[in-house]
Write a protein that holds these residues in place. Sequence first.
Motif, PDB file in Angstrom:
ATOM      1  N   LEU A 292       0.834  -1.206   0.000  1.00 59.38           N
ATOM      2  CA  LEU A 292       0.000   0.000   0.000  1.00 59.38           C
ATOM      3  C   LEU A 292       0.866   1.252   0.000  1.00 59.38           C
ATOM      4  O   LEU A 292       0.606   2.211  -0.748  1.00 59.38           O
ATOM      5  CB  LEU A 292      -0.930  -0.017   1.225  1.00 59.38           C
ATOM      6  N   ALA A 293       1.917   1.271   0.828  1.00 62.87           N
ATOM      7  CA  ALA A 293       2.810   2.436   0.855  1.00 62.87           C
ATOM      8  C   ALA A 293       3.479   2.644  -0.497  1.00 62.87           C
ATOM      9  O   ALA A 293       3.586   3.773  -0.988  1.00 62.87           O
ATOM     10  CB  ALA A 293       3.855   2.261   1.956  1.00 62.87           C
ATOM     11  N   ALA A 294       3.921   1.552  -1.112  1.00 64.83           N
ATOM     12  CA  ALA A 294       4.584   1.670  -2.415  1.00 64.83           C
ATOM     13  C   ALA A 294       3.616   2.173  -3.474  1.00 64.83           C
ATOM     14  O   ALA A 294       3.980   2.989  -4.341  1.00 64.83           O
ATOM     15  CB  ALA A 294       5.169   0.318  -2.813  1.00 64.83           C
ATOM     16  N   ALA A 295       2.369   1.694  -3.435  1.00 62.46           N
ATOM     17  CA  ALA A 295       1.374   2.135  -4.413  1.00 62.46           C
ATOM     18  C   ALA A 295       1.072   3.622  -4.258  1.00 62.46           C
ATOM     19  O   ALA A 295       0.919   4.343  -5.252  1.00 62.46           O
ATOM     20  CB  ALA A 295       0.099   1.316  -4.263  1.00 62.46           C
ATOM     21  N   LEU A 296       0.995   4.100  -3.043  1.00 60.67           N
ATOM     22  CA  LEU A 296       0.719   5.521  -2.819  1.00 60.67           C
ATOM     23  C   LEU A 296       1.910   6.383  -3.224  1.00 60.67           C
ATOM     24  O   LEU A 296       1.738   7.512  -3.700  1.00 60.67           O
ATOM     25  CB  LEU A 296       0.372   5.745  -1.348  1.00 60.67           C
ATOM     26  N   ALA A 297       3.118   5.862  -3.059  1.00 59.34           N
ATOM     27  CA  ALA A 297       4.312   6.629  -3.429  1.00 59.34           C
ATOM     28  C   ALA A 297       4.376   6.883  -4.923  1.00 59.34           C
ATOM     29  O   ALA A 297       5.048   7.823  -5.372  1.00 59.34           O
ATOM     30  CB  ALA A 297       5.562   5.890  -2.954  1.00 59.34           C
ATOM     31  N   ARG A 298       3.672   6.075  -5.714  1.00 61.92           N
ATOM     32  CA  ARG A 298       3.682   6.257  -7.165  1.00 61.92           C
ATOM     33  C   ARG A 298       3.046   7.566  -7.599  1.00 61.92           C
ATOM     34  O   ARG A 298       3.242   8.002  -8.736  1.00 61.92           O
ATOM     35  CB  ARG A 298       2.964   5.096  -7.845  1.00 61.92           C
ATOM     36  N   PHE A 299       2.256   8.194  -6.726  1.00 65.72           N
ATOM     37  CA  PHE A 299       1.630   9.455  -7.115  1.00 65.72           C
ATOM     38  C   PHE A 299       2.650  10.590  -7.219  1.00 65.72           C
ATOM     39  O   PHE A 299       2.336  11.674  -7.726  1.00 65.72           O
ATOM     40  CB  PHE A 299       0.522   9.829  -6.120  1.00 65.72           C
ATOM     41  N   ASP A 300       3.860  10.385  -6.717  1.00 68.30           N
ATOM     42  CA  ASP A 300       4.970  11.339  -6.897  1.00 68.30           C
ATOM     43  C   ASP A 300       4.579  12.731  -6.417  1.00 68.30           C
ATOM     44  O   ASP A 300       4.678  13.717  -7.149  1.00 68.30           O
ATOM     45  CB  ASP A 300       5.401  11.375  -8.369  1.00 68.30           C
ATOM     46  N   THR A 301       4.122  12.804  -5.164  1.00 69.38           N
ATOM     47  CA  THR A 301       3.754  14.086  -4.574  1.00 69.38           C
ATOM     48  C   THR A 301       3.902  13.982  -3.066  1.00 69.38           C
ATOM     49  O   THR A 301       4.207  12.912  -2.524  1.00 69.38           O
ATOM     50  CB  THR A 301       2.306  14.463  -4.949  1.00 69.38           C
ATOM     51  N   GLU A 302       3.705  15.096  -2.375  1.00 74.88           N
ATOM     52  CA  GLU A 302       3.731  15.074  -0.916  1.00 74.88           C
ATOM     53  C   GLU A 302       2.537  14.268  -0.395  1.00 74.88           C
ATOM     54  O   GLU A 302       1.409  14.377  -0.894  1.00 74.88           O
ATOM     55  CB  GLU A 302       3.678  16.492  -0.358  1.00 74.88           C
ATOM     56  N   ILE A 303       2.799  13.441   0.642  1.00 79.35           N
ATOM     57  CA  ILE A 303       1.770  12.557   1.187  1.00 79.35           C
ATOM     58  C   ILE A 303       1.674  12.771   2.690  1.00 79.35           C
ATOM     59  O   ILE A 303       2.684  12.708   3.404  1.00 79.35           O
ATOM     60  CB  ILE A 303       2.088  11.076   0.901  1.00 79.35           C
ATOM     61  N   GLU A 304       0.449  13.009   3.164  1.00 79.76           N
ATOM     62  CA  GLU A 304       0.185  13.099   4.593  1.00 79.76           C
ATOM     63  C   GLU A 304      -0.627  11.880   5.003  1.00 79.76           C
ATOM     64  O   GLU A 304      -1.740  11.670   4.509  1.00 79.76           O
ATOM     65  CB  GLU A 304      -0.598  14.377   4.909  1.00 79.76           C
ATOM     66  N   VAL A 305      -0.072  11.065   5.893  1.00 79.52           N
ATOM     67  CA  VAL A 305      -0.755   9.852   6.327  1.00 79.52           C
ATOM     68  C   VAL A 305      -1.728  10.196   7.443  1.00 79.52           C
ATOM     69  O   VAL A 305      -1.336  10.696   8.499  1.00 79.52           O
ATOM     70  CB  VAL A 305       0.246   8.785   6.800  1.00 79.52           C
ATOM     71  N   ILE A 306      -2.998   9.908   7.211  1.00 81.92           N
ATOM     72  CA  ILE A 306      -4.015  10.097   8.244  1.00 81.92           C
ATOM     73  C   ILE A 306      -4.068   8.870   9.158  1.00 81.92           C
ATOM     74  O   ILE A 306      -4.222   8.985  10.364  1.00 81.92           O
ATOM     75  CB  ILE A 306      -5.391  10.361   7.600  1.00 81.92           C
ATOM     76  N   GLY A 307      -3.915   7.714   8.590  1.00 81.02           N
ATOM     77  CA  GLY A 307      -3.908   6.504   9.404  1.00 81.02           C
ATOM     78  C   GLY A 307      -4.098   5.288   8.529  1.00 81.02           C
ATOM     79  O   GLY A 307      -4.315   5.390   7.316  1.00 81.02           O
ATOM     80  N   PRO A 308      -3.945   4.138   9.143  1.00 80.49           N
ATOM     81  CA  PRO A 308      -3.635   3.861  10.561  1.00 80.49           C
ATOM     82  C   PRO A 308      -2.125   3.886  10.815  1.00 80.49           C
ATOM     83  O   PRO A 308      -1.341   4.097   9.881  1.00 80.49           O
ATOM     84  CB  PRO A 308      -4.210   2.446  10.740  1.00 80.49           C
ATOM     85  N   PRO A 309      -1.686   3.614  12.057  1.00 83.00           N
ATOM     86  CA  PRO A 309      -0.257   3.635  12.363  1.00 83.00           C
ATOM     87  C   PRO A 309       0.551   2.642  11.521  1.00 83.00           C
ATOM     88  O   PRO A 309       1.718   2.889  11.220  1.00 83.00           O
ATOM     89  CB  PRO A 309      -0.216   3.266  13.859  1.00 83.00           C
TER      90      PRO A 309
END
Length: 329
Positions: A292-309
């Motif tokens: 999931l983290a790798a898939a979100l990193a593909r957006f190539d932008t700043e990311i703020e994680v709301i959750g979960p830990p």
Amino acid sequence: MPIASSTTTSSRLLSLLSMLQARRDWPGGLLAERLGVSERTVRRDVDRLRELGYPVQAVKGPDGGYRLEAGSQMPPLLFDEEQAVALAVALRIAVGTGAGIAEAAARALATVRQVLPSRLRQRVDALEISAAGRGTDPQVDIGILLTLSAAVRAGEELRFDYRSPGRPEDAEQHPPRRVQPQHLVVRAGRWYVVGWDPDRGDWRTFRADRMTLRVPNGPRFVPREGPGGDVAAFLSARFKGSESTDAWPCRGEVILDLPAAEVAPFAGDGVVEELGPARTRLTTGSWSWAALAAALARFDTEIEVIGPPELRAAFAELSRRAGHAAGTG
């Protein structure tokens, strides 16, 4: 009664054939009424169809009638315009089904196209379809699919050898697997058998191209209620790594510094919420936190994680690995 012209007779024969193909049994009187002729004429037309190879059988009963049976040879078929176009479209996309019938489908399409009226041929030719995403995926022999389908209908247990991914051909031989097949499903160009595994006491899915069937089939079985009552949802859940519900086992929520219009096309089954001109909330999932983290990193932008830990920890581990990779160059 005047003798009908050959053109009228041919047209009537086509109408009669079309009606016989539309339903199983036709009373002779109803056929005569629909065609606007006598029952005697209907009998003569039926005899003409038999001479052309159509197995039209007489049906006994109070009204009498006719039935178009299955024959030992394939006679000419009659399709209306919508059916002909639908058949041509289906043949064009057959190459993407993974059923190993691309060559036969191409020949059948050429046959259908040759007899289409010009206006219908132009409609079919205007539809350009390319089979994308097939690559080197294995095709399943149509004979295997027919055997699997027959076992599902007959409720017969299958015995087979199964090639697990990554296992070499000369690996230690395992005893044959058993499954009580309940569904034959195609998904993304691959065919799967969904059934009850009596040795493991659970539902299982098997790729048809990895199955080597043993003969004869096993004993008959009593069909069970499908897993969750919906085989499509069950299969989708298994591909998401879930054993029960059709949901990702790992789901997280982040805010991306991108417009929602740029996020939505790549969000899959995630939920996209616009927070501003260049700020979007995305709730999505995957089979693991690292994925999931790798898939979100593909957006190539700043990311703020709301959750979960767990997602925040996965990003920290991904950052550690990325830093290590950058320092080894």
